[in-house]
Design an enzyme around this catalytic site. Structure first.
Site, PDB file in Angstrom:
ATOM      1  CD  GLU A  41      13.093  22.850 -32.672  1.00 21.30           C
ATOM      2  OE1 GLU A  41      11.894  22.871 -33.018  1.00 21.30           O
ATOM      3  OE2 GLU A  41      14.018  23.330 -33.374  1.00 21.30           O
ATOM      4  NE  ARG A  45      19.324  27.720 -33.974  1.00 23.18           N
ATOM      5  CZ  ARG A  45      18.244  28.371 -34.385  1.00 23.18           C
ATOM      6  NH1 ARG A  45      18.069  29.627 -34.042  1.00 23.18           N
ATOM      7  NH2 ARG A  45      17.358  27.768 -35.122  1.00 23.18           N
ATOM      8  CB  THR A  69      19.784  24.059 -34.844  1.00 21.29           C
ATOM      9  OG1 THR A  69      18.760  25.000 -34.503  1.00 21.29           O
ATOM     10  CG2 THR A  69      20.693  24.722 -35.861  1.00 21.29           C
ATOM     11  CE  LYS A 129      12.512  24.739 -38.345  1.00 21.21           C
ATOM     12  NZ  LYS A 129      13.366  24.828 -37.153  1.00 21.21           N
TER      13      LYS A 129
HETATM   14  C1  3PG Z   1      14.206  27.872 -35.833  1.00 22.92           C
HETATM   15  O1  3PG Z   1      15.300  27.377 -35.834  1.00 22.92           O
HETATM   16  O2  3PG Z   1      13.215  27.154 -35.864  1.00 22.92           O
HETATM   17  C2  3PG Z   1      14.075  29.346 -35.927  1.00 22.92           C
HETATM   18  O3  3PG Z   1      15.252  30.001 -35.686  1.00 22.92           O
HETATM   19  C3  3PG Z   1      12.996  29.919 -35.078  1.00 22.92           C
HETATM   20  O4  3PG Z   1      12.623  31.072 -35.715  1.00 22.92           O
HETATM   21  P1  3PG Z   1      12.144  32.366 -34.933  1.00 22.92           P
HETATM   22  O5  3PG Z   1      13.283  32.770 -34.047  1.00 22.92           O
HETATM   23  O6  3PG Z   1      11.848  33.391 -35.990  1.00 22.92           O
HETATM   24  O7  3PG Z   1      10.932  31.993 -34.144  1.00 22.92           O
END
Ligand code: 3PG
Length: 321
Positions: A41, A45, A69, A129
């Site tokens: 994924e 960002r 995101t 999610k």
């Molecule tokens: C996401 O966007 O899914 C999270 O930032 C992932 O979270 P993590 O960095 O705690 O695994």
């Protein structure tokens, strides 16, 4: 269920990637494939996200590629045009969800509370999610939400790591787990793709939890089976348990009352999830004989044999209980 979503569930793990340099995308994808986890994924960002998606889609079509995101319809359009096959958003954005649903694009929107979940239901979604998982109460929150929303499966993400992975994956309403721990920023930046492969392989190993269940020895008849079982039971003080077609000495040694399938017998391997184990093995060209699948009353596969024998033994896979 949508094929892309089904495949996310079978893979069980979604590495959440933040990539600053699109040139790192293909080496990263290769590292994940090498680690037995062809899923990524790529999050919007960074400015490199769109190009990173395009690079992976062009060169590594075997990767189950999504965009994360995603905060607007605009970004979703860019992601899909670049080759993403599913969209992930941190929160529930009705415009984005509507766009994806209308255009038959798989989307797992972030849902953190009952209101979000009910909006997802309104749009006909049943996989969402759960973000940020740990901060919102983790395993106990997902358990609690499973009570009213029996039709919803969650992909907890946010604070999931190798230590708590199985706490989540062992919940029946957890569809897969997402996280960045498999694809840490600094490893990508420093080009340490070997370490990314290692962590991915380790995560897959934890998820599948392959382990020896028992060894099955073939005997010509019931009498010789009992004699053989007794030998093990007496020498090692294992409990002897007689059965219909075989006897057990302890839990590790089964002695068939006939010459069963394998030349020498069988070696049963247990796993946390047969469904995921089968998907994993098939990707590695290990054939599974689906005609041998045994299901429990609720239709869930609990045992299946590999097509090949190894060392004269058939290899049944068993779901851990
Ligand atoms: C996401 O966007 O899914 C999270 O930032 C992932 O979270 P993590 O960095 O705690 O695994």
């Amino acid at each position: 269920m949508n094929e892309i979503l089904k495949s996310i569930g079978e893979n069980g793990l979604v590495p959440v990637v933040k990539i600053d340099n699109a040139a790192d995308a293909v080496p990263l994808g290769k590292a994940l494939i090498e680690g037995g986890l062809p899923v990524a994924e790529i999050t919007f960002r960074t400015d490199a996200a769109e190009q990173a998606i395009k690079n992976i889609a062009d060169e590594l079509p075997e990767i189950l590629l999504g965009a994360g995101t995603v905060l607007s319809v605009e970004q979703a359009k860019k992601a899909i045009a670049a080759g993403a096959r599913y969209i992930v958003s941190p929160g529930f954005n009705p415009k984005l969800v509507e766009f994806c649903v209308k255009n038959n694009i798989a989307i797992t929107p972030g849902c953190g509370n009952p209101t979000d979940i009910e909006m997802a239901l309104e749009y006909g979604l049943n996989v969402v999610k759960f973000f940020p998982a740990e901060a919102l109460g983790g395993v106990s929150a997902i358990k609690a939400m499973g009570a009213p929303y029996t039709m919803i499966k969650f992909i907890p993400t946010g604070g999931v790591n190798d230590k708590n992975l199985m706490d989540y994956l062992s919940l029946p309403n957890v569809f897969a787990c997402g996280g960045s721990w498999m694809v840490k920023d600094d490893l990508i930046k420093t080009g340490n793709f070997t370490e990314i492969s290692r962590i991915a392989r380790e995560a897959v190993g934890i998820m599948l939890g392959f382990d020896l269940a028992h060894i099955g020895i073939n005997c010509v008849d019931a009498e010789s089976s009992l004699a053989t079982t007794k030998q093990f039971a007496e020498i090692f003080n294992f409990a002897l348990k007689e059965g219909n077609s075989s006897n057990f000495a302890g839990t590790g040694i089964e002695v068939n009352k006939s010459m069963g399938l394998g030349k020498n017998g069988h070696i049963a391997i247990k796993t946390n999830s047969i469904q995921r184990a089968v998907a994993f093995l098939e990707k590695r060209a290990v054939e599974i004989d689906m005609n041998t699948a045994k299901k429990n009353p609720s239709g869930q596969m609990v045992a299946v044999y590999l097509t090949q024998q190894i060392g004269g033994f058939t290899i049944p896979l068993l779901e851990k209980i």
